[in-house]
Design a protein around this motif. Structure first.
Motif, PDB file in Angstrom:
ATOM      1  N   ASP A   1       0.680  -1.682 -12.937  1.00  0.00           N
ATOM      2  CA  ASP A   1      -0.150  -2.895 -13.022  1.00  0.00           C
ATOM      3  C   ASP A   1      -0.142  -3.701 -11.730  1.00  0.00           C
ATOM      4  O   ASP A   1      -0.871  -4.680 -11.620  1.00  0.00           O
ATOM      5  N   GLY A   2       0.702  -3.358 -10.766  1.00  0.00           N
ATOM      6  CA  GLY A   2       0.758  -4.075  -9.491  1.00  0.00           C
ATOM      7  C   GLY A   2       2.081  -4.769  -9.275  1.00  0.00           C
ATOM      8  O   GLY A   2       3.095  -4.439  -9.892  1.00  0.00           O
TER       9      GLY A   2
ATOM     10  N   ALA B   1      -4.085   7.862  -2.087  1.00  0.00           N
ATOM     11  CA  ALA B   1      -3.682   6.471  -1.884  1.00  0.00           C
ATOM     12  C   ALA B   1      -3.374   5.799  -3.218  1.00  0.00           C
ATOM     13  O   ALA B   1      -4.106   5.968  -4.199  1.00  0.00           O
ATOM     14  N   LEU B   2      -2.296   5.044  -3.247  1.00  0.00           N
ATOM     15  CA  LEU B   2      -1.981   4.220  -4.415  1.00  0.00           C
ATOM     16  C   LEU B   2      -2.839   2.965  -4.350  1.00  0.00           C
ATOM     17  O   LEU B   2      -3.254   2.547  -3.260  1.00  0.00           O
ATOM     18  N   PRO B   3      -3.122   2.327  -5.480  1.00  0.00           N
ATOM     19  CA  PRO B   3      -3.900   1.091  -5.438  1.00  0.00           C
ATOM     20  C   PRO B   3      -3.165   0.015  -4.633  1.00  0.00           C
ATOM     21  O   PRO B   3      -1.959  -0.157  -4.775  1.00  0.00           O
ATOM     22  N   GLU B   4      -3.902  -0.682  -3.769  1.00  0.00           N
ATOM     23  CA  GLU B   4      -3.318  -1.794  -3.012  1.00  0.00           C
ATOM     24  C   GLU B   4      -3.033  -2.937  -3.979  1.00  0.00           C
ATOM     25  O   GLU B   4      -3.827  -3.212  -4.875  1.00  0.00           O
TER      26      GLU B   4
ATOM     27  N   THR C   1       0.873  -1.165   0.000  1.00  0.00           N
ATOM     28  CA  THR C   1       0.000   0.000   0.000  1.00  0.00           C
ATOM     29  C   THR C   1       0.915   1.221   0.000  1.00  0.00           C
ATOM     30  O   THR C   1       2.105   1.112   0.285  1.00  0.00           O
ATOM     31  N   GLY C   2       0.365   2.375  -0.301  1.00  0.00           N
ATOM     32  CA  GLY C   2       1.209   3.560  -0.291  1.00  0.00           C
ATOM     33  C   GLY C   2       0.455   4.814  -0.654  1.00  0.00           C
ATOM     34  O   GLY C   2      -0.765   4.809  -0.804  1.00  0.00           O
ATOM     35  N   ALA C   3       1.237   5.879  -0.777  1.00  0.00           N
ATOM     36  CA  ALA C   3       0.672   7.180  -1.123  1.00  0.00           C
ATOM     37  C   ALA C   3       1.436   7.760  -2.300  1.00  0.00           C
ATOM     38  O   ALA C   3       2.639   7.539  -2.455  1.00  0.00           O
TER      39      ALA C   3
END
Length: 160
Positions: free
Chosen positions: A155-156, A122-125, A114-116
């Motif tokens: 993309d994750g 918020a960044l996507p989990e 997770t992040g900012a």
């Protein structure tokens, strides 16, 4: 054959015996810290202000904010005629983080990031279950090293 001939033959054989045994191989005195490394792709790094990584393996979870450092790549500077070679480090636009684990095995890890963003949103989990890889980078006589490495982009998560 007399006693002197026998003694010389035995002495000669004894002198040759060490050549029949393998020489001990020195292993590098490099410590290995157990954990998960995370590389943020260069094309995503400008969007990332902070990241938190949670990794669960064998029922034990470790979770912390990552300290992100600029990544770099080695650039070959060639070799001189007398065989001296060199390289330098050059920034590659990535970010690098590391989550130390109490232990690391080759059983599956479930990792969640997770992040900012720099704007504070918020960044996507992103979650990925992966299996760390074991190898003998310095030969079997030096022991097995287990590596858990992930990359993060828009993309994750994916395993490296």
């Amino acid at each position: 054959m007399g006693r002197i001939g026998l003694a010389l033959t035995l002495a000669g054989t004894a002198a040759l015996l060490p050549g029949c045994f393998a020489e001990p191989v020195a292993c590098p005195a490099i410590g290995h810290v157990a954990g998960v490394s995370l590389t943020v792709a260069a094309n995503y790094a400008d969007d990332v202000a902070s990241l938190r990584l949670k990794a669960c393996q064998d029922g034990i979870c470790t979770d912390k904010d990552l300290i992100l450092h600029p990544g770099a790549t080695a650039v070959d500077q060639g070799c001189t005629p007398d065989g001296v070679c060199s390289a330098t480090s050059s920034p590659d636009g990535t970010l690098q983080g590391f989550l130390e684990l109490p232990a690391l095995s080759e059983s599956p890890i479930e990792a969640t990031v997770t992040g900012a963003s720099l704007s504070g949103t918020a960044l996507p989990e992103s979650t990925r279950t992966f299996t760390p890889k074991g190898d003998y980078p310095f030969g079997e006589q030096c022991g097995r090293v287990t590596i858990a490495a992930l990359a993060l982009d828009a993309d994750g998560l994916r395993q490296l």
